[in-house]
Design a protein around this motif. Sequence first.
Motif, PDB file in Angstrom:
ATOM      1  N   ARG A 184     -22.581 -50.202 -30.594  1.00 31.33           N
ATOM      2  CA  ARG A 184     -22.478 -50.036 -29.257  1.00 31.33           C
ATOM      3  C   ARG A 184     -21.166 -49.224 -28.844  1.00 31.33           C
ATOM      4  N   ALA A 185     -20.162 -49.283 -29.805  1.00 31.24           N
ATOM      5  CA  ALA A 185     -19.083 -48.440 -29.655  1.00 31.24           C
ATOM      6  C   ALA A 185     -19.320 -47.163 -29.943  1.00 31.24           C
ATOM      7  N   HIS A 186     -20.222 -46.807 -30.950  1.00 28.96           N
ATOM      8  CA  HIS A 186     -20.798 -45.435 -31.405  1.00 28.96           C
ATOM      9  C   HIS A 186     -21.462 -45.032 -30.259  1.00 28.96           C
ATOM     10  N   GLN A 187     -22.321 -45.478 -29.677  1.00 26.44           N
ATOM     11  CA  GLN A 187     -23.156 -45.146 -28.472  1.00 26.44           C
ATOM     12  C   GLN A 187     -22.384 -44.735 -27.338  1.00 26.44           C
ATOM     13  N   ALA A 188     -21.112 -45.438 -27.009  1.00 27.77           N
ATOM     14  CA  ALA A 188     -20.257 -45.367 -25.982  1.00 27.77           C
ATOM     15  C   ALA A 188     -19.485 -43.945 -26.213  1.00 27.77           C
ATOM     16  N   GLU A 189     -19.059 -43.901 -27.353  1.00 31.62           N
ATOM     17  CA  GLU A 189     -18.516 -42.719 -27.857  1.00 31.62           C
ATOM     18  C   GLU A 189     -19.179 -41.408 -27.567  1.00 31.62           C
ATOM     19  N   LEU A 190     -20.494 -41.454 -27.870  1.00 33.73           N
ATOM     20  CA  LEU A 190     -21.389 -40.314 -27.568  1.00 33.73           C
ATOM     21  C   LEU A 190     -21.490 -39.938 -26.061  1.00 33.73           C
ATOM     22  N   VAL A 191     -21.616 -41.120 -25.324  1.00 32.08           N
ATOM     23  CA  VAL A 191     -21.833 -40.929 -23.835  1.00 32.08           C
ATOM     24  C   VAL A 191     -20.439 -40.253 -23.263  1.00 32.08           C
ATOM     25  N   ALA A 192     -19.427 -41.091 -23.730  1.00 32.91           N
ATOM     26  CA  ALA A 192     -18.168 -40.447 -23.371  1.00 32.91           C
ATOM     27  C   ALA A 192     -17.762 -38.949 -23.559  1.00 32.91           C
ATOM     28  N   ALA A 193     -18.058 -38.754 -24.664  1.00 26.56           N
ATOM     29  CA  ALA A 193     -18.040 -37.219 -25.218  1.00 26.56           C
ATOM     30  C   ALA A 193     -18.887 -36.367 -24.167  1.00 26.56           C
ATOM     31  N   ALA A 202     -26.467 -41.775 -19.522  1.00 24.64           N
ATOM     32  CA  ALA A 202     -27.265 -42.903 -20.350  1.00 24.64           C
ATOM     33  C   ALA A 202     -27.645 -41.932 -21.727  1.00 24.64           C
ATOM     34  N   LEU A 203     -27.474 -42.755 -22.932  1.00 28.54           N
ATOM     35  CA  LEU A 203     -27.848 -42.245 -24.133  1.00 28.54           C
ATOM     36  C   LEU A 203     -29.410 -42.532 -24.294  1.00 28.54           C
ATOM     37  N   GLU A 204     -30.055 -41.209 -24.332  1.00 26.10           N
ATOM     38  CA  GLU A 204     -31.606 -41.177 -24.554  1.00 26.10           C
ATOM     39  C   GLU A 204     -31.928 -41.625 -25.984  1.00 26.10           C
ATOM     40  N   LYS A 205     -31.050 -40.896 -27.057  1.00 24.97           N
ATOM     41  CA  LYS A 205     -31.624 -41.132 -28.460  1.00 24.97           C
ATOM     42  C   LYS A 205     -30.399 -40.880 -29.281  1.00 24.97           C
ATOM     43  N   GLU A 206     -30.489 -41.336 -30.297  1.00 26.71           N
ATOM     44  CA  GLU A 206     -29.178 -40.969 -31.358  1.00 26.71           C
ATOM     45  C   GLU A 206     -29.767 -40.981 -32.737  1.00 26.71           C
ATOM     46  N   SER A 207     -28.921 -39.964 -33.540  1.00 25.50           N
ATOM     47  CA  SER A 207     -29.307 -39.680 -35.047  1.00 25.50           C
ATOM     48  C   SER A 207     -28.303 -39.536 -35.585  1.00 25.50           C
ATOM     49  N   GLY A 208     -27.683 -40.735 -36.400  1.00 26.74           N
ATOM     50  CA  GLY A 208     -26.600 -40.253 -37.169  1.00 26.74           C
ATOM     51  C   GLY A 208     -25.277 -40.155 -36.385  1.00 26.74           C
ATOM     52  N   MET A 236     -28.566 -33.045 -15.958  1.00 26.41           N
ATOM     53  CA  MET A 236     -28.269 -32.265 -17.281  1.00 26.41           C
ATOM     54  C   MET A 236     -28.546 -33.176 -18.412  1.00 26.41           C
ATOM     55  N   SER A 237     -29.151 -32.344 -19.583  1.00 22.38           N
ATOM     56  CA  SER A 237     -29.425 -32.927 -20.824  1.00 22.38           C
ATOM     57  C   SER A 237     -28.246 -32.456 -21.871  1.00 22.38           C
ATOM     58  N   VAL A 238     -27.457 -33.233 -22.307  1.00 26.97           N
ATOM     59  CA  VAL A 238     -26.499 -32.601 -23.343  1.00 26.97           C
ATOM     60  C   VAL A 238     -26.285 -33.373 -24.556  1.00 26.97           C
ATOM     61  N   THR A 239     -26.402 -32.651 -25.615  1.00 25.85           N
ATOM     62  CA  THR A 239     -26.474 -32.932 -27.043  1.00 25.85           C
ATOM     63  C   THR A 239     -25.046 -33.034 -27.568  1.00 25.85           C
ATOM     64  N   VAL A 240     -24.546 -34.152 -28.188  1.00 26.45           N
ATOM     65  CA  VAL A 240     -23.249 -34.220 -28.474  1.00 26.45           C
ATOM     66  C   VAL A 240     -23.180 -34.374 -30.153  1.00 26.45           C
ATOM     67  N   ALA A 241     -22.238 -33.727 -30.948  1.00 24.12           N
ATOM     68  CA  ALA A 241     -22.355 -33.990 -32.300  1.00 24.12           C
ATOM     69  C   ALA A 241     -20.952 -34.164 -32.871  1.00 24.12           C
ATOM     70  N   ARG A 242     -20.850 -34.664 -33.835  1.00 23.75           N
ATOM     71  CA  ARG A 242     -19.770 -34.664 -34.486  1.00 23.75           C
ATOM     72  C   ARG A 242     -18.879 -33.501 -34.932  1.00 23.75           C
ATOM     73  N   ASP A 243     -17.571 -33.421 -34.537  1.00 24.71           N
ATOM     74  CA  ASP A 243     -16.928 -32.032 -35.141  1.00 24.71           C
ATOM     75  C   ASP A 243     -15.401 -32.671 -35.563  1.00 24.71           C
ATOM     76  N   GLY A 244     -15.463 -32.907 -36.986  1.00 31.75           N
ATOM     77  CA  GLY A 244     -14.062 -33.380 -37.228  1.00 31.75           C
ATOM     78  C   GLY A 244     -14.095 -35.095 -36.977  1.00 31.75           C
ATOM     79  N   ALA A 245     -12.857 -35.210 -36.170  1.00 32.49           N
ATOM     80  CA  ALA A 245     -12.972 -36.695 -35.877  1.00 32.49           C
ATOM     81  C   ALA A 245     -13.350 -37.025 -34.359  1.00 32.49           C
ATOM     82  N   GLN A 246     -13.898 -35.976 -33.766  1.00 29.88           N
ATOM     83  CA  GLN A 246     -14.527 -36.035 -32.491  1.00 29.88           C
ATOM     84  C   GLN A 246     -15.819 -35.737 -32.082  1.00 29.88           C
TER      85      GLN A 246
END
Length: 236
Positions: free
Chosen positions: A112-121, A182-188, A216-226
């Motif tokens: 849940r924390a990971h999903q919240a981080e994706l949505v927040a970004a 809302a997070l539609e899907k996640e993968s790693g 809007m449909s926004v894809t987020v990905a890890r870049d370093g620590a963010q």
Amino acid sequence: MAADVNEEAVSEALAELAEAEAAEAEARAEAARAKATAARLRGADPDSTDEDAEDAEDAEDDFDDDELEPRGWWARIGAVTVAVAVVVILAIASMVVTGLMLVAHQKVVAQRAHQAELVAAARKGVIALLSIDYNRAKADVQQVIDLSTGTFKNDFTRGADDFVKTAEQSKAVTVGTVKSAALEKESGDTGLVLLAASSTVTNANGAHQDPRAWRMSVTVARDGAQYKMSNVEFVP
């Protein structure tokens, strides 16, 4: 003559009596030896009497009872041991189940924390993208670049100068807000976030805080620590 006969008869009678007593004593001695042998076979005192023999038999019976009693104690001890083992096993099982539940709970919390981080970004990136003030256009555009990664960052960086010039020439001021996300899907380390946003626009062309709605449909990905925006699409 008669006296001699009587004396002879008395002597013979006394001899016969002595022999009888000797025979009786021999019989008694033989009986005593037999008893002693029987006593040795039973493990009793050779000098014991019949009463001692009976006591020995009683002692043997008591010994048999005493032999049974320890077995009873061992049986009870075995039952207690089994009961203790069952309690220990149940306690260990309970601890294992509790540990598994805690691990599962931690996984859920982490997810849940990971999903919240994706949505927040995604939320933070969209607000920056929709909020440009011509008075600080370069800084606002740079913030969007800083919150981006991958293909979107490269494309936006190439058009950054034109974006700044347009904002400055039109004296545009836009303020963006996100109504829902809302997070539609996640993968790693990537996720796809759907957002409903709006912005107000004020510019030199006559717009004065005119509202605009965006999906809007926004894809987020890890870049370093963010986590940062890697792709942005406007949905009709």
